[in-house]
Design a protein around this motif. Structure first.
Motif, PDB file in Angstrom:
ATOM      1  N   ARG A 162       0.825  -1.213   0.000  1.00  0.00           N
ATOM      2  CA  ARG A 162       0.000   0.000   0.000  1.00  0.00           C
ATOM      3  C   ARG A 162       0.857   1.260   0.000  1.00  0.00           C
ATOM      4  O   ARG A 162       0.638   2.182  -0.795  1.00  0.00           O
ATOM      5  CB  ARG A 162      -0.919   0.000   1.221  1.00  0.00           C
ATOM      6  N   GLN A 188     -10.250  -0.327  -1.453  1.00  0.00           N
ATOM      7  CA  GLN A 188     -10.608   0.358  -2.691  1.00  0.00           C
ATOM      8  C   GLN A 188      -9.593   0.094  -3.801  1.00  0.00           C
ATOM      9  O   GLN A 188      -9.760   0.565  -4.923  1.00  0.00           O
ATOM     10  CB  GLN A 188     -10.733   1.862  -2.445  1.00  0.00           C
ATOM     11  N   VAL A 212       1.239   4.293  -2.837  1.00  0.00           N
ATOM     12  CA  VAL A 212       1.067   5.711  -2.484  1.00  0.00           C
ATOM     13  C   VAL A 212       2.288   6.530  -2.882  1.00  0.00           C
ATOM     14  O   VAL A 212       2.174   7.603  -3.491  1.00  0.00           O
ATOM     15  CB  VAL A 212       0.792   5.850  -0.970  1.00  0.00           C
ATOM     16  N   TYR A 235      -1.694  12.887  -4.934  1.00  0.00           N
ATOM     17  CA  TYR A 235      -3.103  12.674  -4.588  1.00  0.00           C
ATOM     18  C   TYR A 235      -3.255  12.318  -3.119  1.00  0.00           C
ATOM     19  O   TYR A 235      -4.112  12.870  -2.416  1.00  0.00           O
ATOM     20  CB  TYR A 235      -3.687  11.560  -5.464  1.00  0.00           C
ATOM     21  N   TYR A 236      -2.423  11.388  -2.634  1.00  0.00           N
ATOM     22  CA  TYR A 236      -2.577  10.955  -1.245  1.00  0.00           C
ATOM     23  C   TYR A 236      -2.036  11.975  -0.251  1.00  0.00           C
ATOM     24  O   TYR A 236      -2.441  11.973   0.908  1.00  0.00           O
ATOM     25  CB  TYR A 236      -1.907   9.594  -1.052  1.00  0.00           C
ATOM     26  N   ASN A 260      -5.057  13.844   0.149  1.00  0.00           N
ATOM     27  CA  ASN A 260      -6.132  13.051   0.763  1.00  0.00           C
ATOM     28  C   ASN A 260      -5.529  11.953   1.635  1.00  0.00           C
ATOM     29  O   ASN A 260      -5.664  10.751   1.335  1.00  0.00           O
ATOM     30  CB  ASN A 260      -7.007  12.425  -0.332  1.00  0.00           C
ATOM     31  N   MET A 296      -6.232  10.511   4.463  1.00  0.00           N
ATOM     32  CA  MET A 296      -7.073   9.501   5.088  1.00  0.00           C
ATOM     33  C   MET A 296      -7.380   8.345   4.139  1.00  0.00           C
ATOM     34  O   MET A 296      -7.666   7.232   4.576  1.00  0.00           O
ATOM     35  CB  MET A 296      -8.376  10.132   5.586  1.00  0.00           C
ATOM     36  N   GLU A 297      -7.303   8.591   2.827  1.00  0.00           N
ATOM     37  CA  GLU A 297      -7.596   7.538   1.861  1.00  0.00           C
ATOM     38  C   GLU A 297      -6.473   6.510   1.769  1.00  0.00           C
ATOM     39  O   GLU A 297      -6.649   5.452   1.147  1.00  0.00           O
ATOM     40  CB  GLU A 297      -7.875   8.146   0.484  1.00  0.00           C
ATOM     41  N   ILE A 298      -5.328   6.794   2.354  1.00  0.00           N
ATOM     42  CA  ILE A 298      -4.242   5.809   2.383  1.00  0.00           C
ATOM     43  C   ILE A 298      -4.707   4.538   3.084  1.00  0.00           C
ATOM     44  O   ILE A 298      -4.299   3.425   2.736  1.00  0.00           O
ATOM     45  CB  ILE A 298      -3.009   6.397   3.096  1.00  0.00           C
ATOM     46  N   GLN A 319       1.046   7.622  -6.793  1.00  0.00           N
ATOM     47  CA  GLN A 319       0.146   8.760  -6.634  1.00  0.00           C
ATOM     48  C   GLN A 319       0.472   9.561  -5.371  1.00  0.00           C
ATOM     49  O   GLN A 319      -0.399   9.781  -4.526  1.00  0.00           O
ATOM     50  CB  GLN A 319      -1.307   8.282  -6.589  1.00  0.00           C
ATOM     51  N   LEU A 352      -7.665   3.216   3.022  1.00  0.00           N
ATOM     52  CA  LEU A 352      -8.757   2.524   2.336  1.00  0.00           C
ATOM     53  C   LEU A 352      -8.208   1.490   1.356  1.00  0.00           C
ATOM     54  O   LEU A 352      -8.381   1.574   0.143  1.00  0.00           O
ATOM     55  CB  LEU A 352      -9.646   3.544   1.610  1.00  0.00           C
TER      56      LEU A 352
END
Length: 301
Positions: A82, A106, A86, A93-94, A97, A99-101, A90, A103
């Protein structure tokens, strides 16, 4: 009119059930992870229970230690995979954002990050339990290929990580975004390289068969570092080659860079997968040469 292969209609979910309003599903990708881990465990146990495979007729670990190591490796795969996605693919992007790390369900895992996670987890476990690190690296490396093959097959079933457009007769008409804007088409249908299957064959079947042959017919464990070197160099070369046929990651594609090269000068360069594979190849070659050199010195002594 060029030939093509229709994408097989296989559901990404093997089955799903609903309990109390909540839905639970077993997906092919999850099954690939589970089966890959179980196969790796059995291969490792089989290897450590055969003392003749190892220097001094002594395996570096006991079967119970293999079970404990598997837990560490699972954590290394998930966390490393993961974080690798990240950081390597991307980061902007992370960063916006964060907190989406968390998830993970997804999607978004990187093999090179997962590999680094396994290296760190194994290194820590070996240090805590006083296990020879190079021999443990050989042990782990010889178990990985089946899981890689199953994972790539699951990628194919999920219709993800597909290849570049092609007019070759084995081009596959993938559904969804893969059918759009591919540049080359068979009639009104977009055909692409089934690059997931290329990777399953090279990274999984071919590399795995080679390593098992070296271990059980050429006694490769007697040369510490040889197996992990062959795995690193073999995977790196296979991934580097398949990147020529794999659709580039969308974040690297632009009007001035249609090939999706992460590192380039005047249109010539490397994809992100190729750039990350080069250190693997170099490190793998180093381990192979080191193992051969040490073995030669011991033979002369």
């Amino acid at each position: 009119m060029h030939a093509l292969i229709p994408f097989p209609e296989i559901s990404p979910e093997i089955f799903s059930i609903s309990i109390g309003g909540a839905s639970f599903a077993l997906r092919w990708y999850a099954l690939a992870y589970i089966a890959g881990i179980l196969i790796a465990w059995r291969l490792a146990v089989m290897a450590v229970t055969r003392p003749a495979l190892w220097p001094g007729q002594t395996a570096p670990m006991q079967p119970k230690q293999v079970e404990d190591l598997i837990t560490w490796i699972i954590l290394g795969v998930v966390l490393g995979g993961r974080l690798g996605f990240v950081l390597f693919y991307q980061p902007a992007y992370y960063l916006a954002n964060p907190m989406e790390i968390l998830l993970i369900w997804q999607g978004g895992m990187a093999f090179h990050g997962g590999l680094l996670g396994v290296v760190v987890a194994s290194w820590v476990y070996a240090t805590l339990n006083n296990i020879p690190k190079i021999q443990m690296a050989d042990l782990v490396a010889h178990t990985v290929a089946p899981g890689l093959m199953l994972g790539r097959l699951a990628n194919f079933i999920n219709a993800e990580l597909w290849g570049r457009a092609t007019t070759l007769p084995w081009g596959v008409a993938f559904p969804g975004r893969a059918a759009q804007n591919c540049g080359q088409a068979v009639g009104d249908i977009c055909a692409r390289h089934p690059s997931q299957l290329y990777e399953a064959a090279l990274e999984g079947l071919v590399l795995g068969a080679l390593i098992l042959f070296l271990v059980y017919r050429r006694h490769a464990f007697l040369r510490p570092g040889l197996v992990v070197g062959v795995f690193l160099a073999g995977y790196g070369c296979a991934r580097f080659l398949v990147e020529f046929f794999r659709q580039p990651d969308f974040q690297f594609v632009s009007l001035g860079n249609p090939l999706g090269l992460a590192w380039h000068i005047n249109g010539y360069g490397l994809t992100q997968g190729q750039a990350l594979s080069l250190p693997m190849i170099a490190l793998g070659v180093y381990f192979v040469l080191r193992a051969r050199s040490v073995h030669s010195k011991e033979a002369r002594a």
